[in-house]
Design a protein around this motif. Structure first.
Motif, short mmCIF file in Angstrom:
data_model
loop_
_atom_site.label_atom_id
_atom_site.label_comp_id
_atom_site.label_asym_id
_atom_site.label_seq_id
_atom_site.Cartn_x
_atom_site.Cartn_y
_atom_site.Cartn_z
N LYS A 148 38.32 42.50 98.81
CA LYS A 148 37.77 43.37 99.85
C LYS A 148 38.77 44.47 100.19
O LYS A 148 38.40 45.65 100.31
N ALA A 150 38.32 48.41 99.62
CA ALA A 150 38.43 49.31 100.78
C ALA A 150 39.35 50.47 100.47
O ALA A 150 39.19 51.56 101.03
N LEU A 175 37.81 52.91 108.21
CA LEU A 175 36.80 52.11 108.89
C LEU A 175 36.76 50.70 108.30
O LEU A 175 36.69 49.70 109.02
N LEU A 176 36.83 50.63 106.96
CA LEU A 176 36.78 49.32 106.32
C LEU A 176 38.01 48.49 106.69
O LEU A 176 37.91 47.29 106.93
N PHE A 225 39.90 48.81 109.35
CA PHE A 225 39.89 48.43 110.77
C PHE A 225 38.77 47.45 111.07
O PHE A 225 38.73 46.85 112.12
N GLY A 226 37.80 47.39 110.14
CA GLY A 226 36.62 46.57 110.38
C GLY A 226 36.93 45.08 110.26
O GLY A 226 38.09 44.67 110.24
N LYS A 227 35.87 44.31 110.16
CA LYS A 227 36.05 42.85 110.23
C LYS A 227 36.33 42.29 108.85
O LYS A 227 35.56 41.50 108.33
N LEU A 228 37.39 42.74 108.21
CA LEU A 228 37.71 42.19 106.89
C LEU A 228 38.44 40.86 107.04
O LEU A 228 39.39 40.79 107.79
N GLU A 232 39.23 51.33 119.25
CA GLU A 232 37.78 51.56 119.20
C GLU A 232 37.49 52.81 118.36
O GLU A 232 37.06 53.83 118.89
N LEU A 258 35.18 53.55 116.38
CA LEU A 258 33.79 54.02 116.36
C LEU A 258 33.49 54.91 117.56
O LEU A 258 32.84 55.94 117.44
#
Lengths: 156, 664
Positions: free
Chosen positions: A90, A94, A150-151, A153-156, B455, B457
């Motif tokens: 992942k 990313a 975004l990837l 910082f996302g829920k990886l 945050e 987003l």
């Protein structure tokens, strides 16, 4: 291969491909600028901007790699984060948006900058427009960076 | 919003007054003079204009001399890196300028510099020759006979030359095995070649020549030289030292003269302006007794011009005239002092045409906010504001550079504000601060509205919303402008329709998402349909065929995607802002790592922090500025602005390299 190793491929790709693209782009622009400066060394300041512009992709790549390194806990205090193979992939994927867009957009931006430098040699007052044209190409690297960030910082 | 009002005027006067009137006009610097030669094709103007350029040979030579001298002195002037980058200019007061151009005799300096330039050129070319001679002579240094004696006698051919090393054995063997009567003196073996003097009997020329050719022998001559090679080399070195001394002398003199460089630069600009004055009458119309100037002036400046000309010249008439059919006035900005620096940005795209709205006031807030979003760090904002303020104070730059610095200063201030609202201070991670500094963390979170790193987003959405607002403002400006110019149909059909459609679609989306009440959603759906219908019906209102018109209208609706991609384009604000924040964080982490190195750790840490953050500021100010520019040019201007105007260029003292400061 463990997750960490796979994630590190992503790190290498992000910084490597961005760096390759930027070095080609800056290289092209640098040559053109030197050519123009043989006639008029006083243009150095103006041309510097156009030469530096394709360099940002390399920085975007560096930035993405750095984020992954931080995420893995490889630097700073604390221990290395244990990740599975799937998580490693992942992270690798990313990194790809910024790596790919960086590689190609920097090269093409370099070409636009070369043309811009030629224009600035003849019509220095129009340089602002060239800068804007060059930024058109860069936008796609910005988008790549955005998705990578975004990837990451996302829920990886 | 509107550009300055222009008045077209004509000036008619007696031909004898031409030099004085052009001089006066140049001093006033208010009149944009049109080139009447453009009308040479028209019958009534044909006789009055002449296509020839006017020039002044004396001035042209003077300018060339000044340029040579300036170039010479520029080589000795100390110029800092920053000054070179920002293009500093010579600043002087009106009085200084006056006394310089009235009294200063630049010719002595000019001639001296010209002479030094020529001398330096000679020295360079002579030393080049000496160098190559020396290089050629060096291998022959051990030849004990004077070089002029290496010359054939009645029966013996004597000459010098070289053979490549790898052929030397073959060369020697060839001569030994041949019947030729010869003698070889090997002078030196160096750089892959053997240096020899060949003696042979004249009768054996053919045999020897064949061997020489086969082994790539190349003959060396010493034209015009006398003495041994060693002597020659010594003489060359002596001469070379002399040249170096002379070059040093020139250098010293140049360095001493460089203090007058600024004067020369001003004189150069002044002479150039005088040449412009000599040339400008080519644009006038004339008869045998009169001449006529055709030009534009800001209406507000007209009384001053009239008064001045009337006061000084009895036989000159200034009158307002109507523009010729199809002629459009040049345009000039009319903005308040705060907005004026931003005219730089508008001009970069293209000046507004005379009948267009000037977008400059409208871009000010957006430009500053977007630029700040690309940085979003209060620390960086303060650094930028401070540096640009220092630049404004200390750098002697031209008007445009000053405008840029002012924009950067304002941008720095807004960045500071925005940075505080997003909690960015040199990328410091406040969670890792020692507890003793906890009050800083508290202070930060009190001011902070949104943390982009926590945050992302939301930060992204803020950028998109700002973009959405800017697009709407763009359409509204056009709407207002159409209303003001009584183009009601255009205003309603081209602008209101889009405003209705776009905003209603957004509201409808909100209703679907449950953010606003359902009835607002239904209402906005209806409004969207009305908007869309307006677009379909009126998009191609010139089209006669109703079916074609309808389909063109459908095509027009496709413009919605344009708005969508425009809004998404504001994504860059978010990405660049994040990039700045993350690089700043990175610099801090690296600084933290090097601080653990024993002994030099602290110093290294400071170096990393200062260099790293300055670098980050530099690249992000650059890319933030340009990306923000692009948002103005592409997304904003495309809604209402063409920028096809021709800027007002008054005939004046336009200086390239110097700036006359106004009296304060």
């Amino acid at each position: 291969m463990g997750g960490l190793e796979i994630a590190l491929i992503g790190v290498a790709l992000a910084v490597g491909m961005g760096g390759i693209g930027s070095s080609i782009g800056v290289g092209l622009a640098g040559q053109a600028a030197s050519g123009v400066m043989t006639e008029d060394p006083g243009k150095f300041g103006r041309l510097l901007l156009l030469v530096a512009l394709p360099g940002t992709q390399g920085i975007y790549g560096l930035l993405a790699s750095f984020l992954v390194i931080m995420k893995l806990g490889l630097i700073g205090g604390g221990s290395v984060v244990e990740i599975t193979q799937s998580q490693g992939f992942k992270l690798l994927f990313a990194c790809l948006p910024v790596a790919l867009t960086g590689l190609f957009s920097a090269i093409h931006q370099g070409k636009v900058c070369v043309a811009g430098i030629m224009m600035a040699a003849k019509r220095p007052e129009e340089m602002g427009k060239t800068l804007v044209l060059a930024v058109f190409v860069e936008f796609y690297a910005v988008l790549g960076l955005l998705i990578t960030i975004l990837l990451l910082f996302g829920k990886l | 919003m509107a550009v300055a009002l222009m008045q077209k005027i004509g000036i008619l006067a007696h031909i004898d007054l031409k030099p004085e009137i052009t001089g006066e006009l140049q001093h006033l610097g208010l009149l944009h003079i049109e080139d009447l030669r453009d009308l040479a094709g028209q019958e009534e103007w044909k006789e009055l204009v002449s296509p020839d350029e006017i020039t002044d040979a004396q001035l042209e030579t003077d300018i060339a001399d000044v340029n040579v001298a300036t170039d010479f002195l520029l080589g000795f002037a100390k110029k800092g890196f920053l000054a070179g980058l920002s293009g500093t200019k010579v600043h002087l007061t009106q009085d200084e300028y006056q006394s310089l151009t009235d009294k200063y005799d630049w010719k002595n300096l000019g001639d001296r510099c010209k002479k030094l330039t020529e001398e330096r050129k000679e020295i360079i070319s002579e030393s080049d020759t000496l160098n190559s001679q020396k290089k050629m002579l060096l291998p022959w240094a051990s030849l004990t006979v004077p070089v002029e004696e290496v010359t054939s006698t009645k029966n013996v051919e004597i000459f010098a030359g070289t053979v490549p090393h790898h052929n030397f054995a073959e060369f020697q063997k060839g001569l030994q095995e041949s019947e030729a009567r010869y003698y070889l003196e090997i002078v030196q073996a160096a750089d892959d070649r053997a240096y020899l003097v060949v003696f042979h009997h004249r009768q054996d020329k053919d045999i020897v020549d064949e061997i020489l050719n086969k082994t790539q022998f190349s003959q060396v001559t010493f034209p015009g030289m006398t003495g041994t090679a060693q002597d020659l080399i010594e003489r060359i070195e002596q001469r070379y030292d002399e040249l170096i001394q002379r070059a040093k002398g020139i250098e010293n003199e140049g360095r001493a003269l460089a203090q007058y460089l600024n004067r020369l630069i001003v004189i150069g600009d002044h002479l150039q302006a005088l040449l412009e004055r000599r040339k400008i009458p080519a644009k006038f119309a004339r008869t045998s007794k009169t001449f006529f100037i055709d030009g534009w002036i800001r209406s507000s400046h007209l009384p001053l011009l009239k008064e001045r000309l009337k006061e000084k010249f009895k036989q000159a008439a200034v009158f307002e005239i109507e523009p010729r059919p199809g002629e459009v006035a040049p345009s000039d900005y009319r903005n308040s002092k705060m907005v004026r620096p931003f005219e730089l940005i508008t001009s970069l795209y293209g000046a507004p045409s005379y009948f267009e709205a000037d977008p400059t006031p409208a871009i000010v807030p957006f430009f500053l906010i977007f630029f700040a979003m690309c940085l979003t760090d209060a620390g960086y904002g303060m650094v930028l504001a401070t540096l640009s303020l220092l630049g404004l104070k200390w750098l002697r730059v031209g008007a445009n550079m000053r405008k840029l610095l002012k924009i950067l200063f304002a941008g720095g201030l807004i960045t500071t504000l925005l940075g505080a609202l997003t909690g960015g201070y040199f990328g410091i991670n406040f969670e890792e601060l020692p507890p003793s500094l906890g009050f800083l963390t508290d202070l930060r979170s009190k001011i902070m509205l949104l943390d982009p790193l926590k945050e992302p987003l939301h930060f992204w959405i803020v950028g998109l919303v700002l973009g959405y607002i800017q697009l709407n403002v763009g359409v509204l400006v056009k709407f207002y402008w159409n209303l003001k110019n009584r183009r009601l149909l255009d205003a309603f059909v081209d602008q209101v329709s889009w405003l209705m459609l776009i905003n209603s679609l957004v509201l409808f989306g909100f209703a679907k998402a449950g953010i606003v009440a359902g009835w607002i959603g239904s209402l906005s759906m209806a409004a969207a349909v009305v908007g869309a219908a307006l677009i379909v019906l009126f998009y191609q209102r010139e089209e006669k065929n109703p079916l074609a018109r309808f389909f063109w209208g459908i095509y027009g609706l496709y413009g919605v995607t344009g708005y969508l991609s425009d809004i998404l384009s504001y994504t860059r604000l978010f990405a660049l802002g994040m990039a700045t924040a993350v690089i700043a964080m990175m610099v801090n982490v690296i600084a933290g790592m090097v601080s653990n190195i024993p002994l030099v750790g602290i110093v290294l840490m400071l170096v990393v922090l200062i260099v790293g953050h300055l670098f980050n500021i530099a690249i992000n100010v650059l890319s933030g500025f340009i990306h923000t520019l692009r948002l103005q040019f592409m997304e904003f201007f495309s809604k209402f602005y063409e920028g096809s105007g021709r800027p007002l260029r008054p005939f004046a003292f336009n200086f390239e390299n110097s700036v006359i400061e106004r009296r304060k």
